[in-house]
Each structure stands twice: as structure tokens, then as C-alpha cells.
Design an enzyme around this catalytic site. Structure first.
Site, PDB file in Angstrom:
ATOM      1  N   VAL A 157     -51.310   4.506  19.247  1.00 48.15           N
ATOM      2  CA  VAL A 157     -52.568   5.403  19.307  1.00 48.15           C
ATOM      3  C   VAL A 157     -53.357   5.573  18.073  1.00 48.15           C
ATOM      4  O   VAL A 157     -54.612   5.229  18.021  1.00 48.15           O
ATOM      5  CB  VAL A 157     -52.269   6.983  20.010  1.00 48.15           C
ATOM      6  CG1 VAL A 157     -53.306   7.757  19.814  1.00 48.15           C
ATOM      7  CG2 VAL A 157     -51.449   6.816  21.462  1.00 48.15           C
ATOM      8  N   ARG A 201     -51.378  21.400  24.585  1.00 48.28           N
ATOM      9  CA  ARG A 201     -52.269  21.275  25.475  1.00 48.28           C
ATOM     10  C   ARG A 201     -52.343  22.453  26.470  1.00 48.28           C
ATOM     11  O   ARG A 201     -53.505  22.549  27.041  1.00 48.28           O
ATOM     12  CB  ARG A 201     -52.044  20.199  26.242  1.00 48.28           C
ATOM     13  CG  ARG A 201     -52.035  18.885  25.707  1.00 48.28           C
ATOM     14  CD  ARG A 201     -51.948  17.726  26.600  1.00 48.28           C
ATOM     15  NE  ARG A 201     -51.701  16.499  25.715  1.00 48.28           N
ATOM     16  CZ  ARG A 201     -50.793  15.520  26.085  1.00 48.28           C
ATOM     17  NH1 ARG A 201     -50.149  15.626  26.994  1.00 48.28           N
ATOM     18  NH2 ARG A 201     -50.843  14.245  25.363  1.00 48.28           N
ATOM     19  N   CYS A 209     -52.306  10.716  29.027  1.00 49.93           N
ATOM     20  CA  CYS A 209     -53.316   9.383  29.350  1.00 49.93           C
ATOM     21  C   CYS A 209     -53.151   9.689  30.918  1.00 49.93           C
ATOM     22  O   CYS A 209     -54.561   9.235  31.306  1.00 49.93           O
ATOM     23  CB  CYS A 209     -52.641   8.132  28.931  1.00 49.93           C
ATOM     24  SG  CYS A 209     -50.775   8.388  28.866  1.00 49.93           S
ATOM     25  N   GLN A 246     -47.913   3.243  35.669  1.00 50.16           N
ATOM     26  CA  GLN A 246     -48.025   3.568  34.398  1.00 50.16           C
ATOM     27  C   GLN A 246     -47.509   2.449  33.586  1.00 50.16           C
ATOM     28  O   GLN A 246     -46.353   2.067  33.486  1.00 50.16           O
ATOM     29  CB  GLN A 246     -47.787   4.783  33.725  1.00 50.16           C
ATOM     30  CG  GLN A 246     -48.484   6.077  34.355  1.00 50.16           C
ATOM     31  CD  GLN A 246     -47.785   7.488  33.991  1.00 50.16           C
ATOM     32  OE1 GLN A 246     -47.978   8.443  34.776  1.00 50.16           O
ATOM     33  NE2 GLN A 246     -47.914   7.716  32.556  1.00 50.16           N
ATOM     34  N   SER A 252     -46.813   0.716  27.359  1.00 45.20           N
ATOM     35  CA  SER A 252     -47.431   1.005  26.076  1.00 45.20           C
ATOM     36  C   SER A 252     -47.344   2.630  26.098  1.00 45.20           C
ATOM     37  O   SER A 252     -47.538   3.278  24.894  1.00 45.20           O
ATOM     38  CB  SER A 252     -48.531   0.438  25.943  1.00 45.20           C
ATOM     39  OG  SER A 252     -49.798   0.636  26.897  1.00 45.20           O
ATOM     40  N   GLY A 253     -47.533   3.268  27.236  1.00 49.31           N
ATOM     41  CA  GLY A 253     -47.557   4.690  27.313  1.00 49.31           C
ATOM     42  C   GLY A 253     -46.230   5.392  26.661  1.00 49.31           C
ATOM     43  O   GLY A 253     -46.253   6.383  26.242  1.00 49.31           O
ATOM     44  N   HIS A 281     -53.069   2.284  33.061  1.00 49.27           N
ATOM     45  CA  HIS A 281     -52.498   3.045  33.866  1.00 49.27           C
ATOM     46  C   HIS A 281     -53.286   2.797  35.380  1.00 49.27           C
ATOM     47  O   HIS A 281     -54.608   2.940  35.095  1.00 49.27           O
ATOM     48  CB  HIS A 281     -52.137   4.569  33.464  1.00 49.27           C
ATOM     49  CG  HIS A 281     -51.434   4.705  32.540  1.00 49.27           C
ATOM     50  ND1 HIS A 281     -50.613   3.895  32.002  1.00 49.27           N
ATOM     51  CD2 HIS A 281     -50.912   5.889  31.841  1.00 49.27           C
ATOM     52  CE1 HIS A 281     -49.867   4.574  30.833  1.00 49.27           C
ATOM     53  NE2 HIS A 281     -49.946   5.605  31.019  1.00 49.27           N
TER      54      HIS A 281
HETATM   55  N1  LIG Z   1     -49.096   5.992  24.248  1.00 51.63           N
HETATM   56  C1  LIG Z   1     -49.971   6.536  24.945  1.00 51.63           C
HETATM   57  O1  LIG Z   1     -50.294   5.975  25.990  1.00 51.63           O
HETATM   58  C2  LIG Z   1     -50.470   7.864  24.620  1.00 51.63           C
HETATM   59  C3  LIG Z   1     -51.505   8.446  25.467  1.00 51.63           C
HETATM   60  C4  LIG Z   1     -52.039   9.802  25.198  1.00 51.63           C
HETATM   61  C5  LIG Z   1     -51.252  10.444  24.296  1.00 51.63           C
HETATM   62  N2  LIG Z   1     -50.311   9.895  23.475  1.00 51.63           N
HETATM   63  C6  LIG Z   1     -49.662  10.681  22.518  1.00 51.63           C
HETATM   64  O2  LIG Z   1     -50.148  10.101  21.198  1.00 51.63           O
HETATM   65  C7  LIG Z   1     -49.134  10.411  20.092  1.00 51.63           C
HETATM   66  C8  LIG Z   1     -49.046   9.326  19.511  1.00 51.63           C
HETATM   67  O3  LIG Z   1     -48.455   8.128  20.334  1.00 51.63           O
HETATM   68  P1  LIG Z   1     -48.022   6.776  19.780  1.00 51.63           P
HETATM   69  O4  LIG Z   1     -47.509   6.134  21.051  1.00 51.63           O
HETATM   70  O5  LIG Z   1     -48.940   6.047  18.972  1.00 51.63           O
HETATM   71  O6  LIG Z   1     -46.729   7.407  18.851  1.00 51.63           O
HETATM   72  P2  LIG Z   1     -45.616   6.417  17.876  1.00 51.63           P
HETATM   73  O7  LIG Z   1     -45.589   5.159  18.463  1.00 51.63           O
HETATM   74  O8  LIG Z   1     -44.456   7.507  17.971  1.00 51.63           O
HETATM   75  O9  LIG Z   1     -46.013   6.814  16.410  1.00 51.63           O
HETATM   76  C9  LIG Z   1     -46.206   8.187  15.792  1.00 51.63           C
HETATM   77  C10 LIG Z   1     -46.790   8.014  14.748  1.00 51.63           C
HETATM   78  O10 LIG Z   1     -47.038   9.263  13.973  1.00 51.63           O
HETATM   79  C11 LIG Z   1     -46.104   9.481  12.875  1.00 51.63           C
HETATM   80  N3  LIG Z   1     -45.298  10.688  12.770  1.00 51.63           N
HETATM   81  C12 LIG Z   1     -44.358  11.363  13.556  1.00 51.63           C
HETATM   82  N4  LIG Z   1     -44.125  12.291  13.108  1.00 51.63           N
HETATM   83  C13 LIG Z   1     -44.674  12.722  11.992  1.00 51.63           C
HETATM   84  C14 LIG Z   1     -44.732  13.836  11.075  1.00 51.63           C
HETATM   85  N5  LIG Z   1     -44.099  15.185  11.087  1.00 51.63           N
HETATM   86  N6  LIG Z   1     -45.722  13.849  10.004  1.00 51.63           N
HETATM   87  C15 LIG Z   1     -46.507  12.846   9.857  1.00 51.63           C
HETATM   88  N7  LIG Z   1     -46.383  11.673  10.491  1.00 51.63           N
HETATM   89  C16 LIG Z   1     -45.679  11.739  11.713  1.00 51.63           C
HETATM   90  C17 LIG Z   1     -45.156   8.531  12.787  1.00 51.63           C
HETATM   91  O11 LIG Z   1     -44.994   7.880  11.379  1.00 51.63           O
HETATM   92  P3  LIG Z   1     -43.863   6.749  10.990  1.00 51.63           P
HETATM   93  O12 LIG Z   1     -44.759   5.517  11.332  1.00 51.63           O
HETATM   94  O13 LIG Z   1     -44.102   6.778   9.561  1.00 51.63           O
HETATM   95  O14 LIG Z   1     -42.555   7.120  11.626  1.00 51.63           O
HETATM   96  C18 LIG Z   1     -45.931   7.060  13.531  1.00 51.63           C
HETATM   97  O15 LIG Z   1     -46.642   6.630  12.743  1.00 51.63           O
HETATM   98  C19 LIG Z   1     -48.071  11.217  21.027  1.00 51.63           C
HETATM   99  O16 LIG Z   1     -47.916  12.519  20.931  1.00 51.63           O
HETATM  100  C20 LIG Z   1     -48.170  10.641  22.381  1.00 51.63           C
HETATM  101  O17 LIG Z   1     -47.492  11.525  23.153  1.00 51.63           O
HETATM  102  C21 LIG Z   1     -49.724   8.690  23.627  1.00 51.63           C
END
Ligand SMILES: NC(=O)c1ccc[n+]([C@@H]2O[C@H](COP(=O)([O-])OP(=O)(O)OC[C@H]3O[C@@H](n4cnc5c(N)ncnc54)[C@H](OP(=O)(O)O)[C@@H]3O)[C@@H](O)[C@H]2O)c1
Length: 355
Positions: free
Chosen positions: A13, A99, A128, A155, A158-159, A243
Site C-alpha cells: 500500500v 474506521r 478495499c 479477493q 495481495s489484499g 478484487h
Molecule cells: N493490501 C490491501 O489490499 C489493503 C487495502 C486497504 C487497506 N489496507 C491496509 O493498509 C495497511 C498497509 O497494508 P500493507 O499490505 O501495505 O501492509 P504491510 O505489507 O504489512 O506493510 C506495513 C508497513 O508498515 C510498517 N509499520 C508497521 N508497524 C509500524 C509501526 N508501528 N511504526 C512504523 N511503521 C510500521 C512496516 O514497517 P517495516 O517494513 O519496517 O516492517 C511496513 O513497511 C494495513 O493497515 C492494511 O490493512 C490494505
């Protein structure tokens, strides 16, 4: 008007947020200040960037911060949004922590951007699967009043995150050879490749999953319809990105397929892909003069569709009074996450809240 913006989280994201900010020429006065749990160099949105370990002083001077970190007590927005707000920034969060907080607006700019005011320091972006659903539902609800929603989702992996995409790819060779497939149980409960899992997020006591109930509660909040009957089945499918949703709608007022198509055709953020196909192979090879066009996740790789909600297979449900069926497709990482938060920031800029 220019803006100083920060990004916390560099997963898929965060990567798409960096990409959207650049592609949409979001007016930055200095490079995006990028943070994660640890410092390193990363390729983000196709460009090498310096990632800093998140700490309070990095929020100083920022107008807006995009949160794309993990959720929960140790997650990025729970840990850092209060600090960012104290430093004077507006926070836009992709995660689920805030949310359903009644004091936090849950925003899809096509629908309820007016809920963001100068006093709104924290804004939540929906799940999403909710975003693509409400972009299509809102104009139809306005036209004919939705009485009931039945939604089944398909879905992509990548979600869950990049590790799930890699897990799926790893499973393909064994699947094709008909051999037992290994599975990392910390990602999905069963092998995902060549299968469909009706299991996204944790199970609740009543047998629904958290993902299914996110769709229900978030849709009600965004449409400002706290009692709208909505029931969901969320399914993980072996697709890398995008999705799809099969949606059955019952309306208060009569609405025809043609009227719904016209309304969706005019709706912001929607592309209707329906009606007779122009593919000559429909007749030549499939002998189907009635064949229709419809969207699939493959369309999301085209520039003109990557940030849009694609709707097709709009048809009357003749088993109920005032019923319609439709098929809705969107990119879960872009309109389902990154594009939506950047559009919120653009809306704040237009309203003079930032910049
Ligand atoms: N994937 C989707 O389709 C989707 C759609 C809508 C919403 N979302 C939401 O969007 C968010 C991000 O999704 P993602 O899939 O990109 O997540 P992800 O792959 O788990 O990446 C999370 C990132 O956040 C950083 N992080 C986690 N905890 C932290 C903290 N306490 N302080 C600072 N940085 C922190 C991590 O750092 P490090 O890299 O250093 O570990 C990593 O870079 C989630 O909340 C998810 O639910 C996702």
C-alpha cells in the site's frame, strides 16, 4: 499551493501511495518523508527512497501523513497518529483501527468528502472490498433506495500482503504436477493456488469473518444507512491483484437495468463495462451473438482503468420486486487503498484544509 507530506509504511500500500502521489502530481513542496519500523533504502513507487525509522521529530512541519502500516496496538497509526496530530499534521489512515470510531470520518471522496473539515485531524479510509462496493452503491441508493444487499467477494492475495503473492507463486509448480502443496499456515489456512478459500481474516463467534463484517459496518457508515440489511461472503481467490464482487441488490423503488446502467455511467469513479461485446471472436469462435462485455481484474493493468471501479453484468433479478445483480471489479491496492487516500488529500487541498 504546496504540501509537506509523510508516509508511514512501505508495504504494497505504501508503495502504491508513493506511486499515486507522483503520477497524480500531488503538489509536494519537499520529497515525501518516508518512515517504517526500521531505516533502510527501498524501491518505492519505482524509485529509490531513503526510509527512516519512525520517530516523533520526523512529523514536525508535515501538513499531512499517509498511514499504511500494520494495524493494532503496535501498529503505525495507533502508535504514531497522536504524535503526528500533536505536531500539526492531518492523518489519513488505511488501516481498520479507527474506521468505526464515531468521531472519525470514514471517507470515499466520490461519496462523503464533505465530512472532512479543518477540525478533522484523523480520517479513515475504508477496507478495499468496501470502497469498490460503495462507489457503485451510493448513486443507486440515492436514485431508488437500497432495501437489502447480498455481496460475495472474490479477493486477490495481495489484499493479505506481498508474502501471500509469493506464497501463491511458490505453490504453482507442485499444483501443476498434481503433487501435495506446501502451505505457510501463518498466511492462509490452506493452499491458495488453484483453490478458493471462504476465509478472510479471523472468524467471529457467529460464524462470519471479520472481513465480512467490515464490509457490512463500513458500508452502513459511509452511506449513512445504519440499519441497511447487508450480508457478505468474503472469498480469497488465487489472483495476484484486484478484487471482484458479485452483488445482489433489492430496492425500495422500481429501477430497471437500463436506468441503473445510465446512473452508474454518470457516477464519479465508475466505468460501466457492459453491453454487446465488440470482440469478433464472440461470434466467430464461440458462436454467441448475445455475448456481453464485462470487467475482470486483467483490465486493472490498463492506465485508464487502474484507479476506477469497473461495473458490468448489470441485470434484473426477477426473483424479487425491484432487484438487480451486478459485477464490480477494482484494484485493491490503488482505488481500494492508495488512490483513495491520495484523493482524500487532494480533496483537502481543494477545500483549503491543507496547502
Ligand atoms: N493490501 C490491501 O489490499 C489493503 C487495502 C486497504 C487497506 N489496507 C491496509 O493498509 C495497511 C498497509 O497494508 P500493507 O499490505 O501495505 O501492509 P504491510 O505489507 O504489512 O506493510 C506495513 C508497513 O508498515 C510498517 N509499520 C508497521 N508497524 C509500524 C509501526 N508501528 N511504526 C512504523 N511503521 C510500521 C512496516 O514497517 P517495516 O517494513 O519496517 O516492517 C511496513 O513497511 C494495513 O493497515 C492494511 O490493512 C490494505
Amino acid at each position: 499551493m504546496t504540501v509537506r507530506a509523510g508516509l508511514v509504511g512501505v508495504g504494497p500500500v505504501g508503495d502504491r501511495i508513493a506511486m499515486c502521489v507522483r503520477e497524480r502530481n500531488f503538489p509536494l513542496s519537499e520529497p515525501l518523508r518516508v518512515m517504517a519500523t526500521s531505516a533502510r533504502t527501498e524501491i518505492l513507487g519505482g524509485e529509490q527512497v531513503q526510509v527512516q525509522a519512525t520517530r516523533a521529530e520526523l512529523f514536525e512541519g508535515l501538513d499531512v501523513v499517509f498511514f499504511a502500516g500494520r494495524e493494532g496496538a503496535k501498529g503505525a497509526s495507533v502508535q504514531w497518529a497522536p504524535t503526528a496530530i500533536e505536531c500539526g499534521a492531518y492523518c489519513i489512515d488505511n488501516g481498520s483501527d479507527f474506521r468505526l470510531d464515531p468521531n472519525v470520518p470514514l471517507v470515499v471522496p466520490e461519496i462523503n468528502m464533505e465530512e472532512v473539515t479543518e477540525e478533522t485531524r484523523l480520517i479513515a479510509s475504508p477496507n478495499c472490498s468496501t470502497i469498490q462496493l460503495v462507489v457503485a452503491l451510493a448513486p443507486l441508493n440515492q436514485a431508488a433506495g437500497i432495501k437489502r444487499v447480498v455481496v460475495s467477494t472474490y479477493q486477490s492475495v495481495s489484499g493479505w500482503g506481498q508474502a501471500a503473492v509469493e506464497e501463491m507463486e511458490r505453490q504453482l509448480p507442485a499444483c501443476l504436477r498434481g503433487e501435495p502443496v506446501e502451505c505457510d499456515p501463518s498466511i492462509f489456512a490452506r493452499p491458495i493456488m488453484l483453490d478458493c478459500l471462504p476465509h478472510i481474516d479471523r472468524f467471529l463467534e457467529d460464524g462470519y469473518t471479520k472481513e465480512e463484517m467490515k464490509i457490512v459496518h463500513e458500508t452502513r457508515k459511509i452511506l449513512d444507512e445504519p440499519d441497511m440489511p447487508i450480508t457478505a461472503t468474503a472469498v480469497r481467490v488465487p489472483i495476484p491483484l484486484g478484487h471482484s464482487e458479485s452483488v445482489n441488490l433489492e430496492f425500495e423503488q422500481p429501477i430497471t437495468r437500463d436506468e441503473a446502467t445510465e446512473i452508474l455511467d454518470q457516477a464519479p469513479g465508475v466505468v460501466v463495462m457492459d453491453g454487446p461485446t465488440e470482440d469478433p471472436a464472440a461470434v466467430e469462435y464461440r458462436n454467441d451473438p448475445n455475448e456481453l462485455q464485462y470487467p475482470t481484474t486483467a483490465d486493472l493493468y490498463k492506465d485508464e482503468y487502474k484507479d476506477m471501479v469497473l461495473v458490468g453484468r448489470i441485470r434484473q433479478d426477477n426473483t424479487i420486486e425491484n432487484g438487480l445483480n451486478m459485477w464490480i471489479v477494482a484494484d485493491n491496492l490503488r482505488k481500494g487503498a492508495a488512490t483513495n487516500v491520495v484523493q482524500i488529500a487532494e480533496g483537502m487541498l481543494e477545500r483549503g484544509i491543507i496547502g
